[in-house]
Design a protein around this motif. Structure first.
Motif, PDB file in Angstrom:
ATOM      1  N   LEU A   1       5.457  17.740   1.677  1.00  0.00           N
ATOM      2  CA  LEU A   1       5.321  16.500   0.916  1.00  0.00           C
ATOM      3  C   LEU A   1       5.427  15.339   1.885  1.00  0.00           C
ATOM      4  O   LEU A   1       6.388  15.247   2.656  1.00  0.00           O
ATOM      5  N   ASN A   2       4.418  14.476   1.882  1.00  0.00           N
ATOM      6  CA  ASN A   2       4.396  13.310   2.754  1.00  0.00           C
ATOM      7  C   ASN A   2       4.224  12.049   1.921  1.00  0.00           C
ATOM      8  O   ASN A   2       3.517  12.054   0.913  1.00  0.00           O
ATOM      9  N   GLY A   3       4.837  10.978   2.374  1.00  0.00           N
ATOM     10  CA  GLY A   3       4.656   9.699   1.711  1.00  0.00           C
ATOM     11  C   GLY A   3       4.858   8.543   2.667  1.00  0.00           C
ATOM     12  O   GLY A   3       5.620   8.653   3.636  1.00  0.00           O
ATOM     13  N   LYS A   4       4.143   7.452   2.409  1.00  0.00           N
ATOM     14  CA  LYS A   4       4.333   6.244   3.206  1.00  0.00           C
ATOM     15  C   LYS A   4       4.076   5.033   2.321  1.00  0.00           C
ATOM     16  O   LYS A   4       3.049   4.961   1.640  1.00  0.00           O
ATOM     17  N   PHE A   5       5.028   4.090   2.335  1.00  0.00           N
ATOM     18  CA  PHE A   5       4.937   2.870   1.551  1.00  0.00           C
ATOM     19  C   PHE A   5       5.051   1.687   2.512  1.00  0.00           C
ATOM     20  O   PHE A   5       6.021   1.595   3.273  1.00  0.00           O
ATOM     21  N   SER A   6       4.066   0.813   2.481  1.00  0.00           N
ATOM     22  CA  SER A   6       4.024  -0.313   3.416  1.00  0.00           C
ATOM     23  C   SER A   6       3.969  -1.626   2.643  1.00  0.00           C
ATOM     24  O   SER A   6       3.225  -1.750   1.654  1.00  0.00           O
TER      25      SER A   6
ATOM     26  N   THR B   1       0.845  -1.190   0.000  1.00  0.00           N
ATOM     27  CA  THR B   1       0.000   0.000   0.000  1.00  0.00           C
ATOM     28  C   THR B   1       0.882   1.241   0.000  1.00  0.00           C
ATOM     29  O   THR B   1       2.031   1.206   0.466  1.00  0.00           O
ATOM     30  N   SER B   2       0.339   2.332  -0.522  1.00  0.00           N
ATOM     31  CA  SER B   2       1.106   3.579  -0.554  1.00  0.00           C
ATOM     32  C   SER B   2       0.159   4.764  -0.469  1.00  0.00           C
ATOM     33  O   SER B   2      -1.007   4.683  -0.869  1.00  0.00           O
ATOM     34  N   VAL B   3       0.676   5.858   0.076  1.00  0.00           N
ATOM     35  CA  VAL B   3      -0.067   7.110   0.117  1.00  0.00           C
ATOM     36  C   VAL B   3       0.916   8.249  -0.091  1.00  0.00           C
ATOM     37  O   VAL B   3       2.020   8.247   0.468  1.00  0.00           O
ATOM     38  N   LEU B   4       0.550   9.196  -0.925  1.00  0.00           N
ATOM     39  CA  LEU B   4       1.345  10.394  -1.191  1.00  0.00           C
ATOM     40  C   LEU B   4       0.442  11.611  -1.012  1.00  0.00           C
ATOM     41  O   LEU B   4      -0.707  11.611  -1.471  1.00  0.00           O
ATOM     42  N   ALA B   5       0.971  12.647  -0.352  1.00  0.00           N
ATOM     43  CA  ALA B   5       0.198  13.873  -0.139  1.00  0.00           C
ATOM     44  C   ALA B   5       1.112  15.074  -0.360  1.00  0.00           C
ATOM     45  O   ALA B   5       2.245  15.099   0.124  1.00  0.00           O
TER      46      ALA B   5
ATOM     47  N   LYS C   1       3.902 -12.350   9.836  1.00  0.00           N
ATOM     48  CA  LYS C   1       4.659 -11.893  10.998  1.00  0.00           C
ATOM     49  C   LYS C   1       5.428 -10.595  10.770  1.00  0.00           C
ATOM     50  O   LYS C   1       5.754  -9.891  11.719  1.00  0.00           O
ATOM     51  N   ASP C   2       5.754 -10.269   9.513  1.00  0.00           N
ATOM     52  CA  ASP C   2       6.656  -9.146   9.235  1.00  0.00           C
ATOM     53  C   ASP C   2       5.979  -8.084   8.382  1.00  0.00           C
ATOM     54  O   ASP C   2       5.257  -8.387   7.428  1.00  0.00           O
ATOM     55  N   MET C   3       6.271  -6.833   8.738  1.00  0.00           N
ATOM     56  CA  MET C   3       5.754  -5.666   8.015  1.00  0.00           C
ATOM     57  C   MET C   3       6.875  -4.642   7.901  1.00  0.00           C
ATOM     58  O   MET C   3       7.567  -4.343   8.888  1.00  0.00           O
ATOM     59  N   ILE C   4       7.075  -4.098   6.705  1.00  0.00           N
ATOM     60  CA  ILE C   4       8.099  -3.079   6.471  1.00  0.00           C
ATOM     61  C   ILE C   4       7.417  -1.830   5.916  1.00  0.00           C
ATOM     62  O   ILE C   4       6.574  -1.915   5.013  1.00  0.00           O
ATOM     63  N   SER C   5       7.784  -0.668   6.459  1.00  0.00           N
ATOM     64  CA  SER C   5       7.204   0.582   5.959  1.00  0.00           C
ATOM     65  C   SER C   5       8.274   1.655   5.862  1.00  0.00           C
ATOM     66  O   SER C   5       9.190   1.716   6.689  1.00  0.00           O
ATOM     67  N   LEU C   6       8.144   2.483   4.844  1.00  0.00           N
ATOM     68  CA  LEU C   6       9.051   3.610   4.617  1.00  0.00           C
ATOM     69  C   LEU C   6       8.226   4.882   4.608  1.00  0.00           C
ATOM     70  O   LEU C   6       7.272   5.016   3.832  1.00  0.00           O
ATOM     71  N   SER C   7       8.586   5.829   5.477  1.00  0.00           N
ATOM     72  CA  SER C   7       7.875   7.111   5.559  1.00  0.00           C
ATOM     73  C   SER C   7       8.843   8.251   5.309  1.00  0.00           C
ATOM     74  O   SER C   7      10.019   8.164   5.672  1.00  0.00           O
ATOM     75  N   PHE C   8       8.342   9.323   4.693  1.00  0.00           N
ATOM     76  CA  PHE C   8       9.171  10.520   4.531  1.00  0.00           C
ATOM     77  C   PHE C   8       8.305  11.764   4.646  1.00  0.00           C
ATOM     78  O   PHE C   8       7.089  11.729   4.429  1.00  0.00           O
ATOM     79  N   PHE C   9       8.960  12.852   4.989  1.00  0.00           N
ATOM     80  CA  PHE C   9       8.276  14.121   5.210  1.00  0.00           C
ATOM     81  C   PHE C   9       9.219  15.263   4.856  1.00  0.00           C
ATOM     82  O   PHE C   9      10.406  15.221   5.166  1.00  0.00           O
ATOM     83  N   ASN C  10       8.677  16.270   4.187  1.00  0.00           N
ATOM     84  CA  ASN C  10       9.451  17.469   3.882  1.00  0.00           C
ATOM     85  C   ASN C  10       8.511  18.669   3.956  1.00  0.00           C
ATOM     86  O   ASN C  10       7.543  18.748   3.214  1.00  0.00           O
ATOM     87  N   GLY C  11       8.803  19.569   4.869  1.00  0.00           N
ATOM     88  CA  GLY C  11       8.051  20.813   4.962  1.00  0.00           C
ATOM     89  C   GLY C  11       8.999  21.990   4.844  1.00  0.00           C
ATOM     90  O   GLY C  11       9.971  22.084   5.593  1.00  0.00           O
TER      91      GLY C  11
END
Length: 681
Positions: free
Chosen positions: A193-198, A139-143, A204-214
């Motif tokens: 700019l916000n983003g999260k990729f899961s 899943t992914s979300v970009l804003a 048992k395992d979950m990996i997520s990458l988040s980033f933020f720039n204001g």
């Protein structure tokens, strides 16, 4: 049910009035114990603390600067958020590095089943987001949000920026006396700019990458070209730079694992960078009688750069029913630079420090007597490389359910802070601040002890609560230029001063939770005092001290309409003012102005109060008369400061012919906004 903890979701924020921007931090300011009278900072002043004493975590990484547009808006896009928790004090051992409070922000994971897109358009900014699932595991979300220079943005910019007027773009026009005037292009904006990729690897395992720039860029520069200037008829050029650029970049890589039915763990690798560059200089060039070009430059250059590289692991072991054991370890490398220069040649202050902060914590959560009593003891230890010392922080919290509706709560603990935002006192034109690393020479490691007790009554429809708090703070730092003992042989590093502080108060909340008409009223009676021996051997009010603060929030639903109103009242904050001025003739025949000041923070600004209104009309998808129609957005109108109260931000002072001229710098008056919010689903 928890001690000093608030939770909020972005959907609830849509109903609250403001300037039309859904703002998570501004929404928390409507709660008791959190000051709402400082429009120039969306950071949280929690129970007499300052925003830098509030730890802000976004998906595990630290955000050091949370403001847009001189602090009028926070840098967090609500379309990218899942929920936010605020711990107002006495927080658990898994959090550290701050004296006052913790704001824990969790980013949205994105729609797991279907593609979704949406956005908001207001008189201030454009805001778009997209949720994109790929298969069943990703899943992914970009804003993305960006302001534009419309009427509302310019009104805020011109009110808060005192460097000059908002000029046009590269316009050349004739001036008085045949001179030519050219205005430099002005570009002012903010974006985030916000983003999260899961990715769910397996059960048992979950990996997520988040980033933020204001980021904010505030430019008020101008250029002047004057051919044939003066009696000599020589050319004269002057470029005025008034550019401020600041922001925060952060990212985290998180691995979550369920080791077995009772053991869970999260490991986070993160990076955060706060940067601030301020250039307020004037460059002049002229041609003298010998046809020589003379260049002069004067003004202020200021740079602050903070880098944070962190690794931490948190684990939870469910030992028995109602009993948990939590533990973890952490390590952070800090690299912080700060320079403050005048005339591009004279460094007033130049600091560059690096340090490691490492440690571990353990805590337990145990329920006794049929879940009526919950105990949370814990301890946190940290090793700070600059001092070479180990810092131990014991913590304890407890809640006792006297009945199904009545709960007694209490907590205490010790807290240390190793990265500090130091206030630079500026008597004539308001204070500024900058981030520095504790070095045990100019900036000591600060500490605080919390004592909190409260009582809450909650039914399905109503909530009544009261909490009292007391905080004792040691080794806080301020930087002041008022004590210049000698024009020669003076070290600006000597202008760091350390002191202590005390914050105490009681906060009360009455909330109606259900029905068409709901809302809450809150009252906070607080006191925040500091003691710096360089100013006084007695305690004096801290800059953020607000004695009384009352807030009323009303929400009403009628069919597809949501109405809301808020009223805020707060007593004035303290400040230091010049008490007299005089002029001295120096040995070379020139004159210089000097001033004397009142006792530290002995004068107060006028009381602050403001009334806001908002109305939202829900937009539905589907034919009229269908049993279930999907809500796809709303149209909203907001009125900020309805009765146009002139609330004072701060005061500036100038010295003219030995007299002091005082000027009020006010916050915004009546300000309307219009918002359109749409989403696919």
């Amino acid at each position: 049910t928890e001690v000093s903890t608030l939770k909020m979701t972005p959907r609830k924020m849509e109903q609250l009035p403001g300037l039309g921007e859904k703002d998570i931090l501004r929404s928390f300011q409507l709660m008791p114990g959190i000051s709402a009278s400082n429009e120039s900072s969306s950071g949280l002043y929690v129970r007499g603390g300052t925003p830098d004493q509030n730890l802000v975590l976004y998906d595990g990484f630290t955000v050091y600067h949370v403001d847009h547009l001189y602090g009028f808006f926070s840098a967090f896009n609500s379309n990218a958020l899942k929920d936010v928790q605020l711990h107002k004090g006495g927080f658990e051992s898994r959090f550290g590095g701050r004296l006052s409070s913790v704001t824990e922000i969790t980013g949205k994971d994105g729609n797991q089943k279907r593609f979704n897109i949406g956005g908001d358009l207001s008189l201030l900014s454009m805001n778009f987001y997209a949720e994109v699932p790929v298969g069943k595991k990703f899943t992914s979300v970009l804003a993305y949000r960006r302001s534009y220079q419309g009427a509302l943005y310019n009104a805020i910019f011109e009110k808060f920026n005192l460097g000059g007027s908002n000029a046009g773009a590269n316009e050349v026009r004739p001036g008085p006396g045949g001179r030519q005037v050219q205005d430099a292009e002005v570009t002012n904006y903010f974006y985030d700019l916000n983003g999260k990729f899961s990715y769910r690897v397996n059960d048992k395992d979950m990996i997520s990458l988040s980033f933020f720039n204001g980021t904010d860029k505030l430019d008020n520069g101008s250029a002047l070209s004057a051919p044939g200037f003066g009696m000599s008829g020589r050319n004269f050029n002057m470029n005025t730079t008034d550019l401020t650029r600041y922001g925060n970049i952060g990212s985290s890589l998180k691995w979550s694992r369920k080791w077995n039915e009772r053991l869970y763990g999260n490991t986070i690798l993160s990076y955060s960078n706060y940067y601030s560059d301020r250039d307020r200089t004037q460059e002049r060039s002229s041609v003298n009688a010998d046809d020589e070009t003379i260049n002069t430059k004067m003004g202020v250059l200021e740079t602050n750069n903070l880098r944070d590289y962190s690794l931490k692991s948190d684990y939870q072991w469910d030992i028995l029913r109602g009993s948990q054991f939590q533990f973890g370890a952490f390590s952070t490398f800090y690299n912080i630079e700060y320079t403050y220069a005048q005339n591009d040649t004279s460094n007033v202050l130049d600091k560059h420090n690096q340090a490691f902060l490492s440690g571990a914590y353990v805590q337990s959560r145990t329920k006794l007597f049929g879940d009526r009593l919950t105990l949370i003891p814990g301890i946190r230890t940290s090793l700070f490389s600059i001092t070479g010392k180990t810092y131990t922080e014991p913590r304890f919290a407890a809640t006792f359910n006297i009945s199904d509706r009545l709960t007694l709560k209490a907590s205490t603990g010790k807290f240390f802070q190793f990265v500090n935002r130091v206030t630079r006192e500026d008597i004539l034109s308001g204070s500024r601040d900058f981030w520095l690393l504790s070095d045990q020479v100019n900036v000591p490691v600060s500490s605080a002890v919390h004592y909190i007790a409260g009582l809450a009554y909650e039914s399905n429809d109503y909530l009544f609560s009261a909490e009292a708090y007391f905080k004792h703070i040691h080794d806080i730092t301020e930087y002041s230029l008022r004590f210049n003992t000698s024009p020669a042989g003076f070290s600006y590093n000597e202008n760091f001063f350390s002191g202590s502080g005390v914050a105490r108060g009681i906060e009360m909340l009455a909330q109606k939770k259900a029905g068409r008409l709901n809302g809450w009223v809150s009252y906070t009676l607080g006191e925040a005092d500091n003691k710096f021996e360089v100013y006084s051997d007695q305690y004096f009010p801290a800059n953020q001290d607000v004695t009384h603060e009352f807030k009323a929030v009303s929400l009403y639903k009628y069919k597809r309409w949501d109405f809301s109103a808020t009223w805020i009242f707060a007593t004035g904050r303290p400040y230091t003012a010049p008490s007299g001025a005089y002029q001295v003739t120096l040995l070379d025949g020139t004159t210089q102005d000097f001033f004397t000041v009142t006792a530290k923070n002995s004068v107060r600004l006028p009381d602050y109060h403001r009334f806001d209104l908002a109305v939202n009309f829900k937009l539905l998808k589907g034919a009229r008369g269908e049993r279930k129609r999907q809500e796809i957005g709303y149209i909203g109108v907001s009125l900020f400061n309805v009765y146009n109260r002139k609330n004072v931000w701060y005061k500036t002072f100038t010295i003219e012919d030995g007299s002091i001229l005082e000027t009020n710098v006010n916050y915004l008056g009546l300000t309307p906004n219009l918002t359109l919010s749409l989403r696919l689903r």
